[in-house]
Design a protein around this motif. Structure first.
Motif, PDB file in Angstrom:
ATOM      1  N   ALA A 177      39.062  38.213  43.807  1.00 45.24           N
ATOM      2  CA  ALA A 177      38.763  37.019  44.588  1.00 45.24           C
ATOM      3  C   ALA A 177      40.059  36.579  45.238  1.00 45.24           C
ATOM      4  CB  ALA A 177      38.200  35.895  43.713  1.00 45.24           C
ATOM      5  N   GLU A 180      43.485  32.054  47.399  1.00 44.50           N
ATOM      6  CA  GLU A 180      43.228  30.737  48.015  1.00 44.50           C
ATOM      7  C   GLU A 180      41.893  30.141  47.556  1.00 44.50           C
ATOM      8  OE1 GLU A 180      42.716  33.878  51.365  1.00 44.50           O
ATOM      9  OE2 GLU A 180      44.076  33.497  49.675  1.00 44.50           O
ATOM     10  N   ASP A 181      41.049  30.952  46.919  1.00 43.35           N
ATOM     11  CA  ASP A 181      39.792  30.442  46.347  1.00 43.35           C
ATOM     12  C   ASP A 181      39.956  30.140  44.854  1.00 43.35           C
ATOM     13  OD1 ASP A 181      38.641  30.781  48.824  1.00 43.35           O
ATOM     14  OD2 ASP A 181      37.749  32.721  48.336  1.00 43.35           O
ATOM     15  N   TYR A 182      41.170  29.851  44.455  1.00 38.90           N
ATOM     16  CA  TYR A 182      41.498  29.659  43.036  1.00 38.90           C
ATOM     17  C   TYR A 182      40.590  28.642  42.362  1.00 38.90           C
ATOM     18  CZ  TYR A 182      44.490  28.607  38.972  1.00 38.90           C
ATOM     19  OH  TYR A 182      44.969  28.410  37.704  1.00 38.90           O
ATOM     20  N   GLU A 184      37.657  27.554  42.953  1.00 34.92           N
ATOM     21  CA  GLU A 184      36.241  27.898  42.841  1.00 34.92           C
ATOM     22  C   GLU A 184      35.997  29.181  42.056  1.00 34.92           C
ATOM     23  OE1 GLU A 184      37.778  27.365  45.831  1.00 34.92           O
ATOM     24  OE2 GLU A 184      37.143  25.260  46.014  1.00 34.92           O
ATOM     25  N   GLU A 185      36.926  30.134  42.120  1.00 34.39           N
ATOM     26  CA  GLU A 185      36.654  31.479  41.615  1.00 34.39           C
ATOM     27  C   GLU A 185      37.385  31.847  40.326  1.00 34.39           C
ATOM     28  OE1 GLU A 185      34.482  33.581  42.670  1.00 34.39           O
ATOM     29  OE2 GLU A 185      33.823  32.507  44.470  1.00 34.39           O
TER      30      GLU A 185
END
Length: 615
Positions: A177, A180-182, A184-185
């Motif tokens: 993932a 930058e989607d830390y 949420e992911e």
């Protein structure tokens, strides 16, 4: 101030009277740390060895180095990582990062059976047998975990070693993932590592899914907080870059208050999702498993008092030690006195559960207890230790909690962890405190570009703290444990009757060489001052397995085997059998010899491996 004046007057008096031998020498603080030649220390000190992958063992009060226990890294001096068994335990890694040792317990006190240590780098946990001072087991990498830093914290009866992740990653591990989607992911994990009460063997029992906070340090409950565990976190902002800035935006971070008995129940009831073979509990779907409590920004340690009622957390960016009342925690949970939630996990009302914030000084990290109602907090920025009184406090003290700070002592320099024997148990042994410091400064002899770290022994038996000894260690101790010497009686010899190695031989008549196709098996005996057999004839391309037994039944009679140009160092303590294997890739004659001085004829203890060309 008065203390410094008194010290100056005392120093001036010494200068006036000189250093005569007429009395007073045995009353100095330093003399209390002296252990006469031939006498033994009263306590063991087990340091974590940081990225050395080892545990350092010293004595208290002398602070003399006793031994090193290799755990996550090979050690040729111990033969660790060279024989088949220890090489298999190490697996694919040649180093580890040991941070937080934890002694096994029974009824909330140390029982002297095992020492558990974590590997922050490769998400492992190891068990050291204190009967032998050897690593008995390593498990991991722990599924779903990344950065096993908040570890290893042992419950009251060694039911579990509880761990939490420093880093968060997409789950299951191996899934990609974008960073930058830390928020949420990515997720963190708390793990319950179950420990067999008889054998000590470990296994991952259950896990708890957490938001992508960076879990730091923890402790386990006792008494009224029995069945609970507590961790601090930083980066409650859930930032993924420039954490020095981005993880310092909010006023407070969170501590997790985890009911591990409720987690057990949730796992038994099937209230989980299976991820990478482990039952993973979502605390939002299992009410009562986890609660958050706001704590001072960038906290490090969180420590439960011996009576189990008070939980103390220190935030590096706040000059206070925050004291939470577990009785108020239970009341707030029962009355659902929450100030919000994070991902479905209730946040307890901070004002309801906080007993007080004690102004201990700059950069509080860790707190330990002496069992006499006193707490001791390390102050990284100040380079000092603060001593203060635990609740209950008087109304006057509550109005000005600076009154409960009763003493401070300077440390050299930038103290990290500190340890008092039994501080994490019901019964601390509150005479000695060891400060483990990050910067040695100009105190030791110069050792080139890399300097040792300092450890300083402080006598806390009186009203005022007194520094009595100093020692130096290789990088990098983090935490430590102190155990009374009389709590254990380690073996000095493995008796023949206790050697359960299936290939051990004790009679020279039983030693020898056998072949099965391309496989060569050697049963060898090591004794003063010879190996039997001492000539091993093999053919190029054969696979050789050597089972070597040190048949000595006398303490300190260690034998080793070093094989020239084969990168092999095997150590056999008295009564031990070790197995090692290699392939004969090169022709020639290769000497082997005993690496441990064992007798007047030690030099004569040698042999040859003769590798003839294949036909």
């Amino acid at each position: 101030m008065l203390r410094h004046v008194a010290y100056t007057i005392a120093l001036f008096a010494v200068l006036l009277t000189g250093c005569s031998s007429g009395g007073g020498g045995d009353d100095t603080a330093t003399s209390r740390a002296e252990v006469p030649i031939g006498e033994k220390d009263s306590h063991y000190l087990f340091y974590s060895g940081g990225h050395s992958g080892q545990v350092f063992v010293s004595g208290i009060p002398s602070m003399r180095d006793l031994s090193r226990i290799p755990v996550f890294a090979p050690s040729p001096g111990h033969g660790y990582g060279y024989d088949d068994e220890s090489r298999e335990m190490l697996g694919d890694y040649t180093w580890g990062d040991v941070h937080h040792p934890a002694l096994s317990k029974t009824d909330g006190t140390y029982d002297g059976r095992w020492l558990f240590v974590n590997d922050n780098a490769h998400n492992r946990i190891a068990r050291i047998d204190l009967n032998t001072f050897k690593t008995a087991e390593i498990i991991g990498p722990i599924p779903n975990a990344s950065g096993n830093h908040g570890s290893s914290f042992v419950t009251e009866n060694t039911e579990y070693a509880l761990t939490a992740t420093r880093f968060s990653v997409p789950l299951p591990k191996g899934r990609y993932a974008p960073v930058e989607d830390y928020e949420e992911e990515f997720n963190g994990i708390v793990s319950g590592i179950a420990i067999d009460e008889e054998t000590g063997s470990m296994g991952v029992d259950w896990q708890i899914l957490t938001p992508p906070f960076n879990w730091d340090l923890g402790s386990t409950g006792k008494g009224p907080s029995s069945g609970w565990a507590f961790w601090t976190s930083y980066n409650s902002e859930m930032a993924s870059d420039s954490l020095e800035i981005q993880a310092s935006q909010m006023d407070r971070d969170y501590a997790a208050f985890v009911n591990w008995e409720a987690a057990e129940d949730a796992a038994e009831d099937g209230n989980y999702t299976m991820i990478d073979g482990v039952p993973v509990i979502d605390p939002a779907e299992a009410p009562g498993v986890m609660y958050f409590v706001p704590v001072a920004k960038s906290p490090h340690g969180i420590d439960v008092t011996p009576d189990g009622r008070w939980i103390v957390a220190g935030g590096k960016l706040d000059p206070t030690a925050q004291v939470f009342d577990f009785e108020d925690v239970q009341a707030a949970i029962e009355e659902e006195d929450f100030q919000g939630e994070v991902r479905g996990i209730p946040v307890l009302n901070y004002d309801r559960v906080l007993e007080g914030a004690v102004p201990v000084g700059q950069g509080p990290l860790h707190t330990q207890y002496d069992g006499r109602g006193n707490a001791y907090t390390s102050l990284f920025i100040e380079s000092s230790v603060a001593k203060w009184s635990l609740p209950p406090w008087t109304d006057e003290e509550k109005e000005d909690l600076s009154q409960v700070v009763t003493d401070k002592i300077d440390i050299h320099y930038n103290i990290g962890h500190l340890v008092i024997g039994g501080s994490d148990t019901r019964e601390p042994q509150g005479d000695w405190l060891v400060a483990m410091n990050k910067i040695a400064g100009d105190r030791p002899l110069r050792t080139g570009l890399s300097k040792p770290e300092t450890s300083q022994l402080i006598d806390i038996s009186g009203e005022e703290m007194e520094m009595v000894a100093e020692s130096y260690t290789s990088p990098e101790p983090h935490f430590a444990q102190i155990l009374p010497a009389d709590a254990i009686q380690p073996d000095q010899v493995l008796r023949q009757s206790d050697n359960d190695h299936p290939e051990a031989v004790w009679d020279p008549e039983e030693a020898g060489i056998t072949r099965d196709g391309n496989e060569v098996t050697v049963h060898m005996i090591a004794q003063r001052s010879m190996f039997t057999p001492d000539v091993i004839e093999v053919e190029q391309g054969e696979d050789v397995t050597i089972h070597v037994t040190n048949v000595e039944q006398v303490a300190d009679m260690i034998h080793g085997i070093g094989i020239g140009e084969h990168d092999t160092s095997i150590i056999m303590d008295p009564g031990e059998t070790k197995t090692f294997s290699f392939s004969t890739e090169e022709t020639g004659v290769f000497p082997f010899y005993c690496t441990n001085f064992c007798s007047a004829l030690h030099q004569e203890m040698q042999g040859y491996i003769a590798v003839r060309p294949s036909e």
